[in-house]
Design a protein around this motif. Structure first.
Motif, PDB file in Angstrom:
ATOM      1  N   SER A 192       0.806  -1.221   0.000  1.00  0.00           N
ATOM      2  CA  SER A 192       0.000   0.000   0.000  1.00  0.00           C
ATOM      3  C   SER A 192       0.840   1.272   0.000  1.00  0.00           C
ATOM      4  O   SER A 192       0.331   2.346  -0.365  1.00  0.00           O
ATOM      5  CB  SER A 192      -0.928   0.019   1.224  1.00  0.00           C
ATOM      6  N   ALA A 224     -11.888  11.823  -7.990  1.00  0.00           N
ATOM      7  CA  ALA A 224     -11.204  10.748  -7.270  1.00  0.00           C
ATOM      8  C   ALA A 224     -12.154   9.622  -6.886  1.00  0.00           C
ATOM      9  O   ALA A 224     -11.724   8.467  -6.736  1.00  0.00           O
ATOM     10  CB  ALA A 224     -10.528  11.311  -6.023  1.00  0.00           C
ATOM     11  N   PHE A 225     -13.447   9.930  -6.747  1.00  0.00           N
ATOM     12  CA  PHE A 225     -14.418   8.907  -6.363  1.00  0.00           C
ATOM     13  C   PHE A 225     -15.130   8.271  -7.560  1.00  0.00           C
ATOM     14  O   PHE A 225     -15.782   7.246  -7.408  1.00  0.00           O
ATOM     15  CB  PHE A 225     -15.457   9.496  -5.403  1.00  0.00           C
ATOM     16  N   LEU A 281     -14.202   4.445  -8.442  1.00  0.00           N
ATOM     17  CA  LEU A 281     -13.948   3.549  -7.310  1.00  0.00           C
ATOM     18  C   LEU A 281     -14.551   2.162  -7.495  1.00  0.00           C
ATOM     19  O   LEU A 281     -14.022   1.178  -6.963  1.00  0.00           O
ATOM     20  CB  LEU A 281     -14.467   4.167  -6.009  1.00  0.00           C
ATOM     21  N   LEU A 301      -5.185  10.090  -6.419  1.00  0.00           N
ATOM     22  CA  LEU A 301      -6.104  10.003  -5.284  1.00  0.00           C
ATOM     23  C   LEU A 301      -7.103   8.861  -5.466  1.00  0.00           C
ATOM     24  O   LEU A 301      -7.461   8.172  -4.497  1.00  0.00           O
ATOM     25  CB  LEU A 301      -6.833  11.331  -5.102  1.00  0.00           C
ATOM     26  N   LEU A 346      -5.361   5.667  -4.643  1.00  0.00           N
ATOM     27  CA  LEU A 346      -5.141   5.574  -3.198  1.00  0.00           C
ATOM     28  C   LEU A 346      -6.425   5.189  -2.476  1.00  0.00           C
ATOM     29  O   LEU A 346      -6.441   4.259  -1.660  1.00  0.00           O
ATOM     30  CB  LEU A 346      -4.619   6.914  -2.674  1.00  0.00           C
ATOM     31  N   ILE A 347      -7.525   5.886  -2.779  1.00  0.00           N
ATOM     32  CA  ILE A 347      -8.780   5.640  -2.074  1.00  0.00           C
ATOM     33  C   ILE A 347      -9.397   4.304  -2.476  1.00  0.00           C
ATOM     34  O   ILE A 347      -9.879   3.542  -1.634  1.00  0.00           O
ATOM     35  CB  ILE A 347      -9.773   6.782  -2.353  1.00  0.00           C
ATOM     36  N   GLY A 348      -9.361   4.003  -3.778  1.00  0.00           N
ATOM     37  CA  GLY A 348     -10.097   2.849  -4.272  1.00  0.00           C
ATOM     38  C   GLY A 348      -9.343   1.548  -4.297  1.00  0.00           C
ATOM     39  O   GLY A 348      -9.951   0.475  -4.211  1.00  0.00           O
ATOM     40  N   CYS A 371     -19.943   4.916  -4.335  1.00  0.00           N
ATOM     41  CA  CYS A 371     -19.107   6.100  -4.546  1.00  0.00           C
ATOM     42  C   CYS A 371     -19.098   6.517  -6.012  1.00  0.00           C
ATOM     43  O   CYS A 371     -19.174   7.717  -6.330  1.00  0.00           O
ATOM     44  CB  CYS A 371     -17.681   5.825  -4.073  1.00  0.00           C
TER      45      CYS A 371
END
Length: 440
Positions: A78, A261-262, A265, A390, A393-395, A425
């Motif tokens: 990660s 960024a979403f 996802l 991003l 990173l988030i997904g 999302c």
């Protein structure tokens, strides 16, 4: 892993006078450079991902239980995704001060060097905990470099594409993911198949990392051949695709960055749940051999390719956001079946992989550009890079770690919840993006 251009089905074409000046930079040339570049990045990405299941738990955490050791390995996995937004900030400044050629050269040599350095990594038995810290440092180097490898080529490709083929050209950079996976999985399959476990863990696993450096050198020259040309620079300038400062980007388009960024996802959550996570689940909790399962995943990668191509054809008929939203809904339905499939023996595991790769291709093929038209034009170059970082990173950054840890404790039903959260999302982001577009 690799940065996606955030470009949409409805981009405005450049004015005719500027287009005529740059005829030497054709969409075909750009597409070839993009596919080669993305393939090299995803090859590095998947070489590390597969090794984080088959190699690093035993090499670096020999005293831990297999599940615990794999979770530790996924935690290091990660780190690259955490480093990517930092890399975007750092390399944006390098690009602004020293030019795209310098930025890209530094980034790809850092990527290839970090990956090649892993091939010389000593084991825990040789140098103790220092081996873990070294791997973490190399992994952070990979993440910084992946951010710096953003060259604007996907953005230029989509803006240079014919108006009725935006979706077709937008899917081309995404082909780097299945191509990279095929190369990485094929190499590991070979060494797992022909070597004893002792030889594989001693030296066989190192060869894919050696190969990664060579592939990065080829990709570097393929991309520099285009990036350093006068025509390429003028084409970027004519489309206002010059890098801007992160501060200026967030000040003007911060809400768009967050929304973007979403948006992908659903497919980014699925991305690791059909590549890295199931390999760890099968090797830890079933009697199925890793090599046998890699064969199924390689077949799935061909399904992945076909689905990405299909996404381009569909997007040019019904629109890119429609394809992305419909694929998200399909992933939501698939998520309800995922625990039953993955826990359903050989046939269920095979269906989980093949169906999952097909849905992934439909979504991933158009995930790179749902929201670009909302960006102010001067912010698209930097905004595309940071938004992609991003989103990964988030997904996806913590997907193998979270999915394996919670599934081992609470059961495979958690996989369904994880995928459904990504679907929610994506749909919410696309709805909000529509409102932003209306306000604009």
């Amino acid at each position: 892993m690799s940065q996606q251009a955030v470009l949409t089905h409805g981009e405005m074409a450049p004015d005719e006078g500027k287009t005529e000046r740059h005829e030497s930079v054709s969409p075909g040339e750009i597409a070839l450079a993009v596919v080669i570049g993305r393939t090299s990045e995803f090859f590095d990405f998947f070489v590390y991902g597969i090794a984080s299941v088959l190699v690093f738990p035993k090499l670096l955490f020999p005293g831990a239980e297999p599940l615990t050791a794999t979770l530790y390995s996924f935690a290091i996995f990660s780190l690259a995704f955490v480093a990517r937004p930092v890399g975007s900030v750092l390399f944006t400044e390098i690009g602004r001060r020293h030019g795209r050629g310098v930025k890209l050269t530094i980034a790809l040599f850092l990527l290839g060097g970090s990956t090649a350095a892993i091939s010389f990594l000593p084991s825990h038995a040789q140098i103790g905990a220092a081996a873990i810290y070294l791997l973490a440092a190399f992994r952070i180097g990979q993440g910084l470099a992946l951010a710096g490898a953003w060259d604007g080529l996907p953005s230029l490709l989509a803006l240079s594409a014919p108006e009725n083929k935006k979706g077709w050209y937008a899917m081309m950079p995404q082909l780097g993911a299945p191509f990279g996976f095929l190369l990485a999985a094929g190499l590991f399959l070979f060494f797992v198949g022909v070597l004893s476990e002792a030889d594989f863990l001693s030296w066989g696993w190192r060869y894919p990392f050696f190969a990664a450096f060579a592939i990065n050198v080829v990709a570097l020259f393929a991309r520099l051949r285009l990036v350093v040309t006068k025509e390429y620079s003028e084409s970027l300038e004519s489309q206002e695709l010059d890098p801007t400062s992160i501060y200026e980007l967030l000040k003007v388009d911060g809400l768009t960055v967050l929304t973007g960024a979403f948006a992908p996802l659903a497919c980014f959550a699925l991305f690791h749940l059909v590549t890295i996570f199931p390999l760890s689940w099968v090797t830890l909790f079933t009697d199925r051999h890793a090599g046998e399962f890699l064969v199924i995943e390689i077949i799935g990668a061909f399904v992945f390719i076909a689905a990405i191509v299909a996404s381009g054809l569909l997007a040019d008929r019904v629109g890119r956001r429609t394809v992305l939203g419909s694929a998200a809904v399909a992933i939501g339905v698939y998520s309800l079946l995922a625990p039953w499939l993955l826990g359903g023996g050989v046939n269920g595991e095979t269906a989980f992989i093949l169906v999952g790769f097909g849905l992934l291709g439909l979504a991933f093929g158009q995930s790179s550009g749902a929201l670009s038209s909302i960006f102010q034009r001067r912010n698209r170059y930097t905004g595309s890079a940071l938004t992609s970082d991003l989103a990964w990173l988030i997904g996806a950054g913590f997907a193998p770690l979270v999915a394996l840890g919670f599934s081992a404790k609470f059961g495979l039903g958690f996989v369904a919840l994880y995928l459904l959260s990504g679907v929610a999302c994506t749909l919410a982001s696309l709805f909000f993006a529509r409102q932003l577009a209306t306000v604009d």
